[in-house]
Design a protein around this motif. Structure first.
Motif, PDB file in Angstrom:
ATOM      1  N   LEU A  58      -1.669  17.349   5.855  1.00  0.00           N
ATOM      2  CA  LEU A  58      -0.618  17.614   4.860  1.00  0.00           C
ATOM      3  C   LEU A  58      -0.380  19.115   4.725  1.00  0.00           C
ATOM      4  O   LEU A  58      -0.230  19.637   3.629  1.00  0.00           O
ATOM      5  CB  LEU A  58      -0.987  17.010   3.504  1.00  0.00           C
ATOM      6  N   GLY A  59      -0.384  19.824   5.846  1.00  0.00           N
ATOM      7  CA  GLY A  59      -0.109  21.256   5.827  1.00  0.00           C
ATOM      8  C   GLY A  59      -1.342  22.132   5.710  1.00  0.00           C
ATOM      9  O   GLY A  59      -1.223  23.337   5.519  1.00  0.00           O
ATOM     10  N   SER A  60      -2.517  21.530   5.797  1.00  0.00           N
ATOM     11  CA  SER A  60      -3.763  22.291   5.735  1.00  0.00           C
ATOM     12  C   SER A  60      -4.845  21.501   6.459  1.00  0.00           C
ATOM     13  O   SER A  60      -4.600  20.397   6.942  1.00  0.00           O
ATOM     14  CB  SER A  60      -4.182  22.517   4.276  1.00  0.00           C
ATOM     15  N   SER A  61      -6.028  22.066   6.520  1.00  0.00           N
ATOM     16  CA  SER A  61      -7.179  21.305   7.008  1.00  0.00           C
ATOM     17  C   SER A  61      -7.380  20.127   6.080  1.00  0.00           C
ATOM     18  O   SER A  61      -6.945  20.160   4.926  1.00  0.00           O
ATOM     19  CB  SER A  61      -8.434  22.180   6.987  1.00  0.00           C
ATOM     20  N   PRO A  62      -8.075  19.078   6.540  1.00  0.00           N
ATOM     21  CA  PRO A  62      -8.342  17.959   5.630  1.00  0.00           C
ATOM     22  C   PRO A  62      -9.076  18.438   4.376  1.00  0.00           C
ATOM     23  O   PRO A  62      -9.959  19.288   4.453  1.00  0.00           O
ATOM     24  CB  PRO A  62      -9.232  17.035   6.456  1.00  0.00           C
ATOM     25  N   VAL A  63      -8.674  17.914   3.246  1.00  0.00           N
ATOM     26  CA  VAL A  63      -9.285  18.254   1.966  1.00  0.00           C
ATOM     27  C   VAL A  63      -9.691  16.959   1.290  1.00  0.00           C
ATOM     28  O   VAL A  63      -8.888  16.030   1.189  1.00  0.00           O
ATOM     29  CB  VAL A  63      -8.296  19.037   1.070  1.00  0.00           C
ATOM     30  N   THR A  64     -10.943  16.898   0.821  1.00  0.00           N
ATOM     31  CA  THR A  64     -11.429  15.709   0.133  1.00  0.00           C
ATOM     32  C   THR A  64     -11.763  16.054  -1.309  1.00  0.00           C
ATOM     33  O   THR A  64     -12.473  17.026  -1.576  1.00  0.00           O
ATOM     34  CB  THR A  64     -12.685  15.144   0.829  1.00  0.00           C
TER      35      THR A  64
ATOM     36  N   VAL B 124       0.885  -1.166   0.000  1.00  0.00           N
ATOM     37  CA  VAL B 124       0.000   0.000   0.000  1.00  0.00           C
ATOM     38  C   VAL B 124       0.920   1.213   0.000  1.00  0.00           C
ATOM     39  O   VAL B 124       1.595   1.486   0.986  1.00  0.00           O
ATOM     40  CB  VAL B 124      -0.924   0.015   1.243  1.00  0.00           C
ATOM     41  N   GLU B 125       0.982   1.915  -1.136  1.00  0.00           N
ATOM     42  CA  GLU B 125       1.913   3.034  -1.242  1.00  0.00           C
ATOM     43  C   GLU B 125       1.322   4.142  -2.102  1.00  0.00           C
ATOM     44  O   GLU B 125       0.452   3.901  -2.932  1.00  0.00           O
ATOM     45  CB  GLU B 125       3.257   2.567  -1.809  1.00  0.00           C
ATOM     46  N   ALA B 126       1.820   5.353  -1.862  1.00  0.00           N
ATOM     47  CA  ALA B 126       1.302   6.503  -2.593  1.00  0.00           C
ATOM     48  C   ALA B 126       2.328   7.624  -2.602  1.00  0.00           C
ATOM     49  O   ALA B 126       3.161   7.726  -1.706  1.00  0.00           O
ATOM     50  CB  ALA B 126       0.014   7.002  -1.938  1.00  0.00           C
ATOM     51  N   THR B 127       2.229   8.447  -3.634  1.00  0.00           N
ATOM     52  CA  THR B 127       2.944   9.716  -3.661  1.00  0.00           C
ATOM     53  C   THR B 127       1.895  10.791  -3.928  1.00  0.00           C
ATOM     54  O   THR B 127       0.938  10.576  -4.677  1.00  0.00           O
ATOM     55  CB  THR B 127       4.045   9.766  -4.741  1.00  0.00           C
ATOM     56  N   VAL B 128       2.085  11.937  -3.273  1.00  0.00           N
ATOM     57  CA  VAL B 128       1.131  13.037  -3.358  1.00  0.00           C
ATOM     58  C   VAL B 128       1.906  14.339  -3.438  1.00  0.00           C
ATOM     59  O   VAL B 128       2.936  14.496  -2.771  1.00  0.00           O
ATOM     60  CB  VAL B 128       0.226  13.055  -2.098  1.00  0.00           C
ATOM     61  N   HIS B 129       1.399  15.251  -4.238  1.00  0.00           N
ATOM     62  CA  HIS B 129       1.927  16.619  -4.256  1.00  0.00           C
ATOM     63  C   HIS B 129       0.788  17.524  -3.808  1.00  0.00           C
ATOM     64  O   HIS B 129      -0.294  17.523  -4.396  1.00  0.00           O
ATOM     65  CB  HIS B 129       2.395  17.010  -5.662  1.00  0.00           C
ATOM     66  N   TRP B 130       1.036  18.300  -2.734  1.00  0.00           N
ATOM     67  CA  TRP B 130      -0.011  19.158  -2.193  1.00  0.00           C
ATOM     68  C   TRP B 130       0.633  20.380  -1.548  1.00  0.00           C
ATOM     69  O   TRP B 130       1.577  20.253  -0.765  1.00  0.00           O
ATOM     70  CB  TRP B 130      -0.849  18.388  -1.177  1.00  0.00           C
ATOM     71  N   LEU B 131       0.145  21.557  -1.884  1.00  0.00           N
ATOM     72  CA  LEU B 131       0.629  22.825  -1.350  1.00  0.00           C
ATOM     73  C   LEU B 131       2.140  22.986  -1.541  1.00  0.00           C
ATOM     74  O   LEU B 131       2.855  23.461  -0.659  1.00  0.00           O
ATOM     75  CB  LEU B 131       0.253  22.983   0.130  1.00  0.00           C
ATOM     76  N   GLY B 132       2.615  22.532  -2.703  1.00  0.00           N
ATOM     77  CA  GLY B 132       4.020  22.697  -3.051  1.00  0.00           C
ATOM     78  C   GLY B 132       4.960  21.686  -2.432  1.00  0.00           C
ATOM     79  O   GLY B 132       6.172  21.800  -2.586  1.00  0.00           O
ATOM     80  N   ILE B 133       4.438  20.690  -1.738  1.00  0.00           N
ATOM     81  CA  ILE B 133       5.277  19.701  -1.051  1.00  0.00           C
ATOM     82  C   ILE B 133       4.931  18.299  -1.555  1.00  0.00           C
ATOM     83  O   ILE B 133       3.758  17.953  -1.712  1.00  0.00           O
ATOM     84  CB  ILE B 133       5.064  19.768   0.473  1.00  0.00           C
TER      85      ILE B 133
END
Length: 178
Positions: free
Chosen positions: A115-121, A26-35
């Motif tokens: 991830l540096g902010s409120s939860p976002v869905t 179970v793996e993932a990569t995410v880009h969010w808010l520049g990170i």
């Protein structure tokens, strides 16, 4: 989905159904808010009726008590966000019980937590899939079976009047927890 990748997913699901054991992935990569964020551990759960599968992604493996708490809790999303550690949750909603194929997928949601902010869905409906990068699914959303998939998407969303780019690449091949 290309034919070779689909054949591998179906063959993997068939092997899993035949009793072969293997390590969950179970793996993932995410880009969010520049990170950029990476997740290399997780858990797959399913509703009793087989219409909802939830995949939780974590940066590090959770302790056994934390995993048991998630298995028995009512909402994986709320439990993960309450932990105050970076997490990602994929919810796959199926039209009916049975195989977890693309043709049975009704909608899905990806929640970015801590991830540096409120939860976002991000909610995705069938009309959106034409714009999505890719969705590949195999297996079943039922305890004791294997669920396999890859969900990718990139785009931008308005945050406080500014378009912010995002990207996710989620991959899993795991036994559905009982």
């Amino acid at each position: 989905m290309n034919g070779r990748r689909r054949l591998l997913l179906v063959a993997s699901a068939a092997l899993a159904a035949g009793g072969c054991t293997r390590v969950d992935r179970v793996e993932a990569t995410v880009h969010w808010l520049g990170i950029d964020h990476a997740f290399g551990a997780g858990l797959v759960l399913a509703s009793a009726d087989g219409r909802l599968a939830t995949v939780g992604f974590f940066a590090e493996p959770l302790t056994l008590p934390a995993l048991e708490s998630l298995r028995s809790g009512g909402s994986v999303v709320q439990a993960l966000v309450a932990r105050k550690v970076p997490c990602l949750v994929l919810e796959l909603h199926f039209k009916g019980p049975g195989r977890a194929g693309f043709d049975n997928l009704e909608r899905y949601a990806v929640t970015f937590g801590n991830l540096g902010s409120s939860p976002v869905t991000f909610n995705r409906q069938s009309r959106d899939w034409v714009k999505d990068g890719s969705i590949e699914l195999a297996g079943e959303a039922r305890a004791g079976t294997r669920l396999l998939g890859r969900v990718r998407r990139s785009g931008a969303t308005d945050i406080d009047g500014t378009d912010r780019p995002y990207r996710w690449d989620l991959s899993f091949d795991a036994a559905v927890a009982a």
